[in-house]
Design an enzyme around this catalytic site. Structure first.
Site, mmCIF file in Angstrom:
data_model
loop_
_atom_site.group_PDB
_atom_site.id
_atom_site.type_symbol
_atom_site.label_atom_id
_atom_site.label_comp_id
_atom_site.label_asym_id
_atom_site.label_seq_id
_atom_site.Cartn_x
_atom_site.Cartn_y
_atom_site.Cartn_z
ATOM 1 C CB SER A 107 26.831 -5.233 45.715
ATOM 2 O OG SER A 107 26.523 -5.603 44.399
ATOM 3 C CE LYS B 47 27.666 -8.355 43.289
ATOM 4 N NZ LYS B 47 27.868 -8.537 41.856
ATOM 5 C CE LYS C 250 30.436 -2.016 46.870
ATOM 6 N NZ LYS C 250 29.340 -2.740 46.226
HETATM 7 P P1 NAD Z 1 28.677 3.901 39.998
HETATM 8 O O1 NAD Z 1 29.566 4.515 41.009
HETATM 9 O O2 NAD Z 1 29.061 3.950 38.551
HETATM 10 O O3 NAD Z 1 27.191 4.495 40.136
HETATM 11 C C1 NAD Z 1 26.607 4.886 41.344
HETATM 12 C C2 NAD Z 1 25.738 6.108 41.077
HETATM 13 O O4 NAD Z 1 25.033 6.435 42.275
HETATM 14 C C3 NAD Z 1 26.540 7.361 40.684
HETATM 15 O O5 NAD Z 1 26.034 7.872 39.459
HETATM 16 C C4 NAD Z 1 26.322 8.320 41.861
HETATM 17 O O6 NAD Z 1 26.281 9.674 41.461
HETATM 18 C C5 NAD Z 1 24.975 7.851 42.378
HETATM 19 N N1 NAD Z 1 24.706 8.188 43.773
HETATM 20 C C6 NAD Z 1 25.483 7.966 44.869
HETATM 21 N N2 NAD Z 1 24.859 8.370 45.984
HETATM 22 C C7 NAD Z 1 23.655 8.863 45.601
HETATM 23 C C8 NAD Z 1 22.550 9.405 46.300
HETATM 24 N N3 NAD Z 1 22.550 9.550 47.650
HETATM 25 N N4 NAD Z 1 21.467 9.810 45.581
HETATM 26 C C9 NAD Z 1 21.451 9.682 44.247
HETATM 27 N N5 NAD Z 1 22.461 9.159 43.515
HETATM 28 C C10 NAD Z 1 23.556 8.747 44.199
HETATM 29 O O7 NAD Z 1 28.525 2.354 40.454
HETATM 30 P P2 NAD Z 1 28.039 1.109 39.569
HETATM 31 O O8 NAD Z 1 29.231 0.471 38.932
HETATM 32 O O9 NAD Z 1 26.866 1.477 38.732
HETATM 33 O O10 NAD Z 1 27.598 0.102 40.750
HETATM 34 C C11 NAD Z 1 26.398 0.276 41.495
HETATM 35 C C12 NAD Z 1 26.222 -0.939 42.398
HETATM 36 O O11 NAD Z 1 26.138 -2.132 41.581
HETATM 37 C C13 NAD Z 1 27.396 -1.162 43.377
HETATM 38 O O12 NAD Z 1 26.913 -1.632 44.600
HETATM 39 C C14 NAD Z 1 28.224 -2.217 42.668
HETATM 40 O O13 NAD Z 1 28.996 -2.975 43.572
HETATM 41 C C15 NAD Z 1 27.135 -3.036 41.981
HETATM 42 N N6 NAD Z 1 27.574 -3.771 40.796
HETATM 43 C C16 NAD Z 1 28.371 -3.180 39.858
HETATM 44 C C17 NAD Z 1 28.781 -3.921 38.748
HETATM 45 C C18 NAD Z 1 29.695 -3.324 37.706
HETATM 46 O O14 NAD Z 1 30.226 -4.077 36.884
HETATM 47 N N7 NAD Z 1 29.892 -2.013 37.667
HETATM 48 C C19 NAD Z 1 28.365 -5.257 38.588
HETATM 49 C C20 NAD Z 1 27.527 -5.813 39.528
HETATM 50 C C21 NAD Z 1 27.128 -5.064 40.638
#
Ligand code: NAD
Length: 296
Positions: free
Chosen positions: A96, A171, A239
């Site tokens: 997102s 979103k 964010k």
């Molecule tokens: P998270 O922080 O748990 O996971 C992000 C992952 O990306 C981490 O494992 C991190 O190490 C990795 N990462 C960061 N930079 C990187 C790079 N340059 N190269 C490789 N890996 C990298 O976040 P999440 O909760 O999984 O959310 C991910 C996205 O989905 C966000 O944009 C969030 O807003 C969206 N989202 C999350 C949810 C939720 O409930 N958690 C629901 C809908 C949408």
């Protein structure tokens, strides 16, 4: 079957990647954190050594990263997707991020004949595990048709909203509605509790009426159980609302309620709650009202 790359194996990416493995796709994965990579490799994926390496080994490259700067870094930065992707490849960014960032990244990729869709999701970790996310997609129709089958293993609904950036506009709308609902539930339940009424009974009494909502059903049991384990972290909702308010300002659209909920979430973020679930927003009201929402 196309070779799929998956970059970003956090709360959401890990179960989403698992569902692609279950569906039989050859999968190469990468994350800055080696632990989830090892977990996916044990489940049958191949380990990539960088974003560029994943891109070189895949026809369709999925990214699931926190925010716009992370996606820029992973796709356009040194050792990024752009360095490895072959002409004709497709990047599907399921993070997102700001709609404008999606458009800018897609423009750079297009110069190398790499297509891009923005395809953020709603539903959180439980639906990521079940493969029943709501997926909202922006980008060219033929590219959408090419990857729709892949997305369908992660989502119960896969909807093309419009051109690149439209998925993230949808979103932002989603996050405004969810964030304001969470705040409304917190405000109402702290009022009920302070008035001496059992919030569990209030929940039972109102859930079938017009105030009933997916947010109320998902978050109220967690609030009553004092369970703020994420889920969706407050810092990620900050964010999203910051992106919403910024996008609204750029369009000349008022967003007073989003701005206020953003302010409340920032207070929590700065007082030790950043990594709690966004359902923990209720604690802002609880602290000021000196009361705790729990079943009597
Ligand atoms: P998270 O922080 O748990 O996971 C992000 C992952 O990306 C981490 O494992 C991190 O190490 C990795 N990462 C960061 N930079 C990187 C790079 N340059 N190269 C490789 N890996 C990298 O976040 P999440 O909760 O999984 O959310 C991910 C996205 O989905 C966000 O944009 C969030 O807003 C969206 N989202 C999350 C949810 C939720 O409930 N958690 C629901 C809908 C949408």
């Amino acid at each position: 079957m196309e070779n799929v790359g998956f970059i970003g194996l956090g709360i959401m990416g890990r179960p989403m990647a698992r569902n692609l493995l279950k569906a039989g796709y050859p999968l190469v994965v990468y994350d800055l954190n080696p632990a989830p990579v090892a977990e996916l490799v044990a489940a049958g994926a191949a380990a990539g050594t960088s974003c560029a390496d994943v891109a070189a080994r895949a026809d369709v490259i999925i990214t699931m990263l926190p925010n716009s700067p992370d996606v820029r870094q992973a796709v356009l930065g040194p050792g990024g997707v752009l360095e490895g992707a072959a002409p004709g490849a497709v990047v599907v960014d399921m993070s997102s991020i700001a709609p404008l960032a999606s458009r800018e990244i897609a423009t750079v990729l297009a110069e190398r004949d790499v297509a891009m869709l923005d395809a953020p999701v709603s539903g959180g970790e439980p639906k990521a595990i079940e493969g029943t996310l709501a997926i909202m997609v922006g980008g060219p129709e033929p590219v959408f048709e090419r990857v729709k089958g892949i997305l369908s293993h992660m989502g119960a609904s896969v909807t093309r909203v419009g051109e690149i950036g439209s998925g993230n506009v949808a979103k932002l709308a989603n996050q405004i509605i969810v964030g304001l609902n969470i705040a409304a539930v917190g405000e109402a339940m702290v009022l009920a509790t302070k008035a001496g009424v059992d919030p569990a009974k209030v929940f039972q009494a109102i859930r079938g009426g017009l105030a009933g909502s997916t947010v109320l059903e998902a978050k109220m049991p967690l609030v009553l159980a004092r369970n703020f384990k994420p889920g969706f972290r407050i810092e990620l909702h900050v964010k999203d609302l910051a992106n919403a308010v910024e996008t609204a300002a750029s369009l000349g659209v008022p967003s007073p309620l989003s701005a206020e909920v953003l302010r409340i979430m920032r207070v929590l973020q700065q007082s030790g709650h950043a990594r709690e679930d966004h359902g923990g927003l209720v604690q802002y009201y609880e602290q000021l009202a000196d009361v705790q929402v729990k079943a009597h």
